[in-house]
Design a protein around this motif. Structure first.
Motif, mmCIF file in Angstrom:
data_model
loop_
_atom_site.group_PDB
_atom_site.id
_atom_site.type_symbol
_atom_site.label_atom_id
_atom_site.label_comp_id
_atom_site.label_asym_id
_atom_site.label_seq_id
_atom_site.Cartn_x
_atom_site.Cartn_y
_atom_site.Cartn_z
ATOM 1 N N VAL A 243 0.787 -1.337 -0.021
ATOM 2 C CA VAL A 243 0.128 0.028 -0.044
ATOM 3 C C VAL A 243 0.660 1.084 0.097
ATOM 4 O O VAL A 243 1.840 1.344 0.750
ATOM 5 C CB VAL A 243 -1.000 0.068 1.176
ATOM 6 C CG1 VAL A 243 -1.713 1.314 1.306
ATOM 7 C CG2 VAL A 243 -1.953 -1.177 1.199
ATOM 8 N N PRO A 245 1.125 5.366 0.426
ATOM 9 C CA PRO A 245 0.412 6.812 1.173
ATOM 10 C C PRO A 245 -0.520 7.589 0.236
ATOM 11 O O PRO A 245 0.156 8.186 -0.859
ATOM 12 C CB PRO A 245 1.255 7.450 1.894
ATOM 13 C CG PRO A 245 2.659 7.132 1.202
ATOM 14 C CD PRO A 245 2.586 5.892 0.657
ATOM 15 N N THR A 249 -5.809 6.303 1.562
ATOM 16 C CA THR A 249 -5.163 5.010 2.563
ATOM 17 C C THR A 249 -4.679 5.693 3.764
ATOM 18 O O THR A 249 -4.732 4.949 4.883
ATOM 19 C CB THR A 249 -3.890 4.339 1.754
ATOM 20 O OG1 THR A 249 -3.011 5.287 1.551
ATOM 21 C CG2 THR A 249 -4.375 3.766 0.380
ATOM 22 N N TYR A 255 -2.941 2.465 5.357
ATOM 23 C CA TYR A 255 -1.582 2.596 5.172
ATOM 24 C C TYR A 255 -0.963 2.500 6.530
ATOM 25 O O TYR A 255 -0.770 3.558 7.237
ATOM 26 C CB TYR A 255 -1.271 3.899 4.492
ATOM 27 C CG TYR A 255 0.320 4.094 4.019
ATOM 28 C CD1 TYR A 255 0.887 3.236 3.246
ATOM 29 C CD2 TYR A 255 1.072 5.226 4.833
ATOM 30 C CE1 TYR A 255 2.475 3.249 3.072
ATOM 31 C CE2 TYR A 255 2.389 5.155 4.726
ATOM 32 C CZ TYR A 255 3.295 4.241 3.685
ATOM 33 O OH TYR A 255 4.316 4.364 3.632
ATOM 34 N N SER A 259 0.784 5.549 9.263
ATOM 35 C CA SER A 259 -0.059 6.967 8.972
ATOM 36 C C SER A 259 -0.140 7.399 10.193
ATOM 37 O O SER A 259 0.101 6.789 11.409
ATOM 38 C CB SER A 259 -1.523 6.444 8.682
ATOM 39 O OG SER A 259 -1.514 5.964 7.411
#
Length: 323
Positions: A243, A245, A249, A255, A259
């Motif tokens: 994944v 950013p 997400t 993410y 995050s």
């Protein structure tokens, strides 16, 4: 002819009167114009947003002077604890040790959440072998035990070339360093020391962009503003899929674990000054749009509503009432 002159004289009187009214209004607005100096320092991650807010605020309040620095979250909190700055940008919450310094100095403060960030993992565009990376592989690269031992890409994953890895990351005064090492290496500060470190994310961008073997991490805004120089690496947290950013997400926390929220801390003594109160009010009102403009993710609208209520209550409490 006499009547014509009278009409002209009347029109001139009316025009002067209207001009006078207009001048009074401008004078009233001018008397409310914000002036004075406002100082911000701290997180290099928060810096692009603080700078954007300062620029917009300055366009509307040209007599106000906003100074924005980027000494890192830790560096900013040191200045904040000494009373040297009005506002500290932070990419992590304030530490207990930093709270203690503020307490001993008699500094009370307000914490406001302003946006979300996803720490971007990037490599040089010439890197053709990394299609994604796992959090376990990131730990293998960055943990303390890797120092002087993990030196090539082939040591990380079979099939990757036997070429040198050159790492670029946040300096130890950075909140990004604290967050990254805790989430990836398992403990704040638990990072190898043999890498190119800087609290200035633009230097890290330049480093990775000019180094085929480079891999680095920093706030997503610095990737968003340098996409042509860098290659983003999807992160696999164990789910099997990588994944990157993005607005979506980061907001939905997919993410993970990179995050995080971003903050500003305001000295309450400074917030009692009208220029600082006006600036912070402007900051929270404009954070949703400007955070997206610079490459970060706006908080949910309910978060900003809460921040505005907290800020308004604080300003009311701190502003002396006129009699």
């Amino acid at each position: 002819m006499h009547n014509m002159l009278n009409k002209i004289a009347y029109l001139l009187i009316v025009a002067v009167g209207l001009s006078s009214c207009g001048g009074t209004k401008t004078g009233e607005e001018g008397s409310k114009e914000i002036s004075g100096s406002i100082s911000i320092d701290g997180s290099s991650t928060v810096y692009p947003l603080s700078e954007a807010v300062a620029e917009e605020f300055g366009l509307k309040n040209p007599k106000a002077k906003v100074t924005v620095g980027e000494s890192g979250t830790g560096g900013g909190f040191k200045k904040f604890g000494r009373g040297e700055i009005d506002i500290c940008g932070a990419s992590r919450p304030i530490k207990d040790s930093e709270k203690a310094i503020c307490d001993s100095a008699g500094i009370k403060y307000l914490e406001l959440e302003i946006a979300y960030d996803g720490i971007a993992i990037v490599v040089n565009p010439s890197n053709t072998w990394v299609d994604k990376i796992t959090t376990a592989e990131l730990k293998m690269m960055w943990e303390t035990a890797a120092q002087d031992k993990i030196k090539t890409w082939s040591q990380i994953r079979a099939g990757w070339p036997n070429e040198p890895i050159h790492l670029y990351g946040a300096g130890t005064a950075s909140g990004t360093f604290d967050y990254f090492t805790e989430e990836i290496c398992g403990k704040k500060g638990a990072s190898r020391g043999d890498y190119t470190a800087s609290e200035n994310d633009n230097q890290l961008v330049t480093g990775v962009a000019g180094d085929k073997g480079g891999l680095g991490y920093f706030g997503m805004a610095y990737y968003e503003n340098n996409k042509e120089k860098l290659k983003i690496v999807p992160v696999d947290n164990g789910s099997g899929s990588g994944v990157i950013p993005t607005q979506e997400t980061v907001l939905n926390k997919s993410y993970a674990p990179l995050s995080r929220p971003l903050y500003i801390y305001i000295n309450e003594a400074a917030l009692a000054r009208p220029e600082v109160a006006a600036f912070i009010t402007f900051f929270i009102e404009n954070a949703p749009g400007l955070s997206k403009d610079v490459g970060y993710v706006p908080c949910e609208s309910s978060v900003y509503t809460t921040q505005q209520e907290v800020l308004k209550a604080a300003i009311t409490r701190l502003t002396p009432t006129s009699k």
